[in-house]
Structure formats: structure tokens, C-alpha cells
Write an enzyme that holds these catalytic residues in place. Structure first.
Site, short mmCIF file in Angstrom:
data_model
loop_
_atom_site.label_atom_id
_atom_site.label_comp_id
_atom_site.label_asym_id
_atom_site.label_seq_id
_atom_site.Cartn_x
_atom_site.Cartn_y
_atom_site.Cartn_z
CD GLN A 86 1.26 -2.20 -1.27
OE1 GLN A 86 2.36 -1.88 -0.81
NE2 GLN A 86 0.13 -1.90 -0.67
CB CYS A 101 0.13 6.70 4.93
SG CYS A 101 1.26 5.33 5.23
CB THR A 102 -1.65 4.15 9.88
OG1 THR A 102 -1.17 3.00 9.20
CG2 THR A 102 -3.14 4.25 9.69
CB THR A 157 -2.80 -0.53 5.97
OG1 THR A 157 -2.54 0.02 4.67
CG2 THR A 157 -3.53 -1.84 5.76
CG ASN A 158 -5.16 5.33 5.61
OD1 ASN A 158 -6.22 5.92 5.69
ND2 ASN A 158 -4.25 5.36 6.58
CB THR A 159 -2.37 1.49 0.85
OG1 THR A 159 -1.69 2.74 0.97
CG2 THR A 159 -2.20 0.96 -0.56
#
Length: 232
Positions: free
Chosen positions: A54, A199-200, A86-88
Site C-alpha cells: 500500500q 475503517c474498522t 477491512t474497508n480499504t
């Protein structure tokens, strides 16, 4: 009642994956009682290689390979559907979908459903820089008819830095909490009726009692949706 097996693709970070596991098991037990718990097939990846990718800025293809391999393992363990914890990393959901035959529940769809149920239209979005600045997540929310607002650039940098340098490592600082509350209150002043904790890990730092505006903790919402699907 026969439960479906929930697939969890976790480890990004393990701090928040812990919350998914706990919330889903608590949700199943609340519905079924006695000693019932969730049927879960989980693969937890090593987050370090993914975080390095990332940071490089060219991470989509390589992370898709890592997560597709893990998703195949979850499918092989007879999961009926999959959550990406995870959101991302929903950015590479389309590539993962191509490699498995079980459905993936999208975290933004679950969040949008909860927001629309409350009758809201304009929401603020907090998350990693990828989630706030790229279109893969905002467009999914907008496809449900929501207006999505993100913080200004300086605030986005603060939100992102706290996630990676603190929350993913299990660190919660009072100073960071104050910064987040200030950013949330600013979004509320801009007309946001609710704030998506996209974002968790953010739910580990800020809770509903800290602010007046409605918070939508995607980790909790996603877990609740998984329970619903497992029992549906």
C-alpha cells in the site's frame, strides 16, 4: 436452525478482526441463545507485506493475489459467503470475486442499508486515505443515493496517520481521539447527518457517546449483516 458458515478474510489489521469475530459470535448467541456460536471459516493474513505494498502506491494487483489465495482457502473450508474484514481492501473485491464461487458481502452496501433505514441522505466518511480519496468506496455508497463528504486534506492526513501508526498497532491516544472528534464535529457542521467510520479500527478510538452526530461503525454493521445472512 441450520446456520450458514461465515467466511472471514482477516488480519488487516488483526486488532479489528478480533472485533468481527467477537461481534458475530455475540450476534449469533443473541439470536439463538443457549451455547450457540457462529460457524466461521477464517483466514488471517500477515498485514505487513500488504501495508508495504500500500505504501508503494502500486498495490492493487499484488494484494489482489494475496487476498484471492486466502479467499480460496476460505471457500475450501466450506464457507457459504465471505466478508473482507477491512474497508480499504474492498478496492480489490472485483479481482477476488473472479477467483471464488461464493458471494462476497460488500461492507459499503451494508453501511448504506443501515444509513438509508434511518432516513439519512448526507454522510461524512472517515477512513484510510485510499478509502476517503479514491472512488471505489464513495461510488459504492453513492450508488445507493447517498451524498458523501470527506474531510479536508489536512484532516484526511491526520485520520490516515492515526489509523496506520496507532490503531492498527493497538495504540489509542487521547490526543488522537480529540482530533477525530474535532474532525467529526466539523463534518456535522457542514451538514452531514451521520458519519461513516469507514475503517474498522476507528471504532476502537471513537464511540457514539463521544459525539452528538450519529456514527455508523462499519465493523459492527458488517458483523450484524453477516449474522442476518448466516441465519437467513
Amino acid at each position: 436452525m441450520e446456520q450458514k458458515t461465515i467466511g472471514l478474510l482477516g488480519g488487516m489489521s488483526w486488532e479489528s478482526t478480533l472485533e468481527y469475530y467477537k461481534n458475530i459470535n455475540q450476534g449469533i448467541n443473541k439470536k439463538l441463545g443457549k451455547h450457540h456460536s457462529a460457524k466461521i471459516a477464517m483466514v488471517s493474513v500477515d498485514f505487513e507485506p500488504i501495508e508495504v505494498l500500500q505504501s508503494s502506491g502500486i498495490w492493487e494487483d499484488e494484494t489482489a493475489k494475496i487476498l484471492s489465495k486466502a479467499a480460496k482457502q476460505i471457500e475450501a473450508a466450506n464457507a457459504d459467503f465471505l466478508l473482507i474484514c477491512t474497508n480499504t481492501m474492498h478496492k480489490v473485491l472485483p479481482q477476488i470475486e473472479q477467483n471464488i464461487n461464493i458471494p462476497i458481502l460488500h461492507i459499503a452496501d451494508a453501511a448504506a442499508e443501515a444509513i438509508l433505514k434511518d432516513g439519512l441522505k448526507k454522510v461524512g466518511l472517515l477512513g484510510t486515505a485510499f478509502t476517503m480519496e479514491q472512488e471505489f468506496y464513495k461510488e459504492r455508497l453513492q450508488s445507493h443515493g447517498l451524498e458523501v463528504v470527506v474531510p479536508q486534506k489536512e484532516d484526511r492526513e491526520i485520520v490516515h496517520k492515526v489509523i496506520y501508526d496507532e490503531l492498527c498497532l493497538g495504540i489509542t491516544k487521547e490526543s488522537s481521539k480529540k482530533e477525530y472528534i474535532k474532525i467529526i464535529n466539523f463534518l456535522a457542521q457542514e451538514g452531514c447527518e451521520g458519519i461513516i467510520l469507514g475503517c474498522t479500527e476507528i471504532g476502537l478510538l471513537v464511540q457514539q457517546e463521544d459525539v452528538d452526530v450519529k456514527l455508523y461503525d462499519t465493523a459492527a454493521i458488517y458483523a450484524n449483516k453477516a449474522v442476518e445472512m448466516a441465519l437467513g
